[in-house]
Design a protein around this motif. Sequence first.
Motif, PDB file in Angstrom:
ATOM      1  N   PHE A  72     -11.745   7.153   2.157  1.00  0.00           N
ATOM      2  CA  PHE A  72     -10.583   6.340   2.378  1.00  0.00           C
ATOM      3  C   PHE A  72      -9.363   7.482   2.649  1.00  0.00           C
ATOM      4  CE2 PHE A  72     -12.520   2.975  -0.265  1.00  0.00           C
ATOM      5  CZ  PHE A  72     -12.029   1.917   0.187  1.00  0.00           C
ATOM      6  N   TRP A 107       1.478  -2.119   4.797  1.00  0.00           N
ATOM      7  CA  TRP A 107       0.038  -2.583   4.632  1.00  0.00           C
ATOM      8  C   TRP A 107      -0.597  -2.317   5.860  1.00  0.00           C
ATOM      9  CZ3 TRP A 107      -2.164  -7.715   5.784  1.00  0.00           C
ATOM     10  CH2 TRP A 107      -3.265  -7.920   4.937  1.00  0.00           C
ATOM     11  N   GLU A 108      -1.967  -1.925   6.033  1.00  0.00           N
ATOM     12  CA  GLU A 108      -2.547  -1.558   7.057  1.00  0.00           C
ATOM     13  C   GLU A 108      -2.686  -2.787   8.060  1.00  0.00           C
ATOM     14  OE1 GLU A 108      -6.011   0.303   4.851  1.00  0.00           O
ATOM     15  OE2 GLU A 108      -7.225  -0.691   6.459  1.00  0.00           O
ATOM     16  N   THR A 159       0.690  -1.215   0.049  1.00  0.00           N
ATOM     17  CA  THR A 159      -0.049  -0.006   0.089  1.00  0.00           C
ATOM     18  C   THR A 159       0.785   1.279  -0.102  1.00  0.00           C
ATOM     19  OG1 THR A 159      -1.646  -1.353   1.045  1.00  0.00           O
ATOM     20  CG2 THR A 159      -1.891   1.115   0.940  1.00  0.00           C
TER      21      THR A 159
HETATM   22  O1  3ON Z   1     -12.058  -7.023   9.576  1.00  0.00           O
HETATM   23  C1  3ON Z   1     -11.078  -6.079   9.096  1.00  0.00           C
HETATM   24  C2  3ON Z   1     -11.573  -5.903   7.788  1.00  0.00           C
HETATM   25  C3  3ON Z   1     -10.608  -5.178   6.894  1.00  0.00           C
HETATM   26  C4  3ON Z   1     -11.072  -4.653   5.780  1.00  0.00           C
HETATM   27  C5  3ON Z   1      -9.758  -6.827   8.966  1.00  0.00           C
HETATM   28  C6  3ON Z   1      -8.587  -6.267   8.346  1.00  0.00           C
HETATM   29  C7  3ON Z   1      -7.932  -5.024   9.153  1.00  0.00           C
HETATM   30  C8  3ON Z   1      -7.620  -7.406   7.900  1.00  0.00           C
HETATM   31  C9  3ON Z   1      -9.288  -5.602   7.072  1.00  0.00           C
HETATM   32  C10 3ON Z   1      -8.281  -5.010   6.368  1.00  0.00           C
HETATM   33  C11 3ON Z   1      -8.101  -3.983   5.407  1.00  0.00           C
HETATM   34  C12 3ON Z   1      -6.976  -3.730   4.439  1.00  0.00           C
HETATM   35  C13 3ON Z   1      -5.863  -4.745   4.201  1.00  0.00           C
HETATM   36  C14 3ON Z   1      -7.178  -2.469   3.576  1.00  0.00           C
HETATM   37  C15 3ON Z   1      -6.010  -2.340   2.396  1.00  0.00           C
HETATM   38  C16 3ON Z   1      -6.374  -1.190   1.780  1.00  0.00           C
HETATM   39  C17 3ON Z   1      -5.854  -1.242   0.466  1.00  0.00           C
HETATM   40  C18 3ON Z   1      -4.663  -1.852   0.110  1.00  0.00           C
HETATM   41  C19 3ON Z   1      -6.034   0.094  -0.482  1.00  0.00           C
HETATM   42  C20 3ON Z   1      -7.062   1.024  -0.440  1.00  0.00           C
HETATM   43  C21 3ON Z   1      -7.036   1.986  -1.411  1.00  0.00           C
HETATM   44  C22 3ON Z   1      -8.134   2.973  -1.566  1.00  0.00           C
HETATM   45  C23 3ON Z   1      -8.562   3.514  -2.575  1.00  0.00           C
HETATM   46  C24 3ON Z   1      -9.694   4.691  -2.480  1.00  0.00           C
HETATM   47  C25 3ON Z   1      -7.984   3.463  -3.910  1.00  0.00           C
HETATM   48  C26 3ON Z   1      -8.251   4.171  -4.978  1.00  0.00           C
HETATM   49  C27 3ON Z   1      -7.776   3.804  -6.309  1.00  0.00           C
HETATM   50  C28 3ON Z   1      -8.063   4.368  -7.677  1.00  0.00           C
HETATM   51  C29 3ON Z   1      -8.909   5.518  -7.548  1.00  0.00           C
HETATM   52  C30 3ON Z   1      -7.371   4.134  -8.791  1.00  0.00           C
HETATM   53  O2  3ON Z   1      -7.006   2.839  -8.992  1.00  0.00           O
END
Ligand code: 3ON
Length: 493
Positions: free
Chosen positions: A306, A148-149, A135
């Motif tokens: 986000f 990575w979060e 990330t």
């Molecule tokens: O119960 C929890 C739920 C959850 C969702 C457990 C958890 C902590 C394991 C979890 C994990 C969350 C993670 C790993 C989130 C990672 C997010 C990520 C890799 C990316 C987020 C990106 C956000 C945006 C808005 C990206 C936008 C992209 C574009 C507009 C163009 O491609």
Amino acid sequence: QILPTPETQPLPKSYTREDWQGGYESLTEELDYWIDDIEGEIPPELEGTLFRNGPGLLDINGQRLHHPFDGDGMISRITFTNSCAHFRNRFVQTPGYLEEKKAGKILYRGVFGTQKSGGWLANIFDFKIKHIANTNVIYWGDKLLALWEAAEPYRLNPESLETLGNEYFHGVLSTSEAFSAHPRIDPSCTQDNGAPCLVNFAIKPGLTTTITIFELNPDGKIIRKKTHSVPGFCFIHDFVITPNYCIFFQNPVNFNPIPFALGISSAGQCIKLLKNKPTQIIVIPRTPEAEAKGVKILETQAGFIFHHVNAFEVENKIIIDSICYESLSEVEPESDYRQTDFDANSPGQLWRFHLNLQENKVEPQLIDSRCCEFPTIHPNHVGRQYRYLYCGAAHAETGNAPLQAILKLDLESQQQQMWSFAPRGFVGEPIFVPRPNAQQEDDGWVIALVYDAEYHRSDVVILDAQDFQKGVIAKLHLKHHIPYGLHGSFTNQ
Ligand code: 3ON
Ligand code: FE
């Protein structure tokens, strides 16, 4: 004869789906070369390294991942020196990446819908999640860290990008403790006599959620760490800081883990946005003076966030700028993200929230309705009053669409500048790099990776932040594409 009214005639699109899809092919090679195909000139004063992170693999040996956010982290490094630039990329060698590479198939479930083949029976009661470090990437305290979060960081060699292992900051971070992908750097921390300080957080979601806040000094040591409990389940990807506070937006979501446990869908797919519940804004003190007043929770309209842009304090108010979505796009188990119907999802839009801590009141204000994402600002203005923001934006003024342009907003005059790479270019997160010894907030460059579907390759583009209308001042053609990435950072080292 009845002619269709202009409203019902769809506008011609600034992109084609096929072009956009090209940026979602895996890049399997690890490369290392001087960039020799350059249009324009790299400004001689631009010295330093741009690090980028994002999913490098969108499939494991032909088995497609369900969502790009499940892709293994790949770091790219573009070093600028004497108007020349060098490229290198390497995958973060997490155990999961290495095991799947060896096996030649998907061995782990992903947070965003990737499943082991064989249907729900092959996935039921498997709670193991692959740690992917895809990330963000930061250079802090002489360490390069891939983030990575949901887990601990990976430390890499900043030159070779070789993976050195997990980073625990002298044992202050414990095994499996998270360290989010969205740290904020306070350029001048009041508690440390004006020294810079990196502030980050970890979320442990549950019926009540814990939020841990870490503050790291310039040597990369955790000098403050505190855990707070807040009611309810939280999915929080980003936060903002001011000199006195850390601020989190608790999106109104519901988490039903049953389909995940039964192997039907992933953890992320079990999160649903509740449109009739307010967003909770959690204001956590950073300093002992602010701490005396305790944690405050304020409410505002429903929506999903986000990314935040920035926050600052003015008297008893806190101003926060964020990218908000009216609804959360669903990644259904049977769907293919490459077939996304952009028109069916709501765009990210820039909002300003005025928080009055005395009266516990929040006033939301829409700043710009154009679809945008990946905001960035001058690093010295983090947590402070600021005038300019830069972000990726859709080419068209209305509607939801892929990011094809870079937008600059002047929050004081409301003026905008935009440079678009449509129809065949697709942009990632822009980074603002100040010119050495600059006096003005926007004196510097905006650097971004742009996927060019015409040649199926990516370009590193440099804009003059004060004058987008000059066009791209340098376009560095890479020899290959880089899959659409997430976040990165620039370091003068
Ligand atoms: O119960 C929890 C739920 C959850 C969702 C457990 C958890 C902590 C394991 C979890 C994990 C969350 C993670 C790993 C989130 C990672 C997010 C990520 C890799 C990316 C987020 C990106 C956000 C945006 C808005 C990206 C936008 C992209 C574009 C507009 C163009 O491609
Ligand atoms: Fe992010």
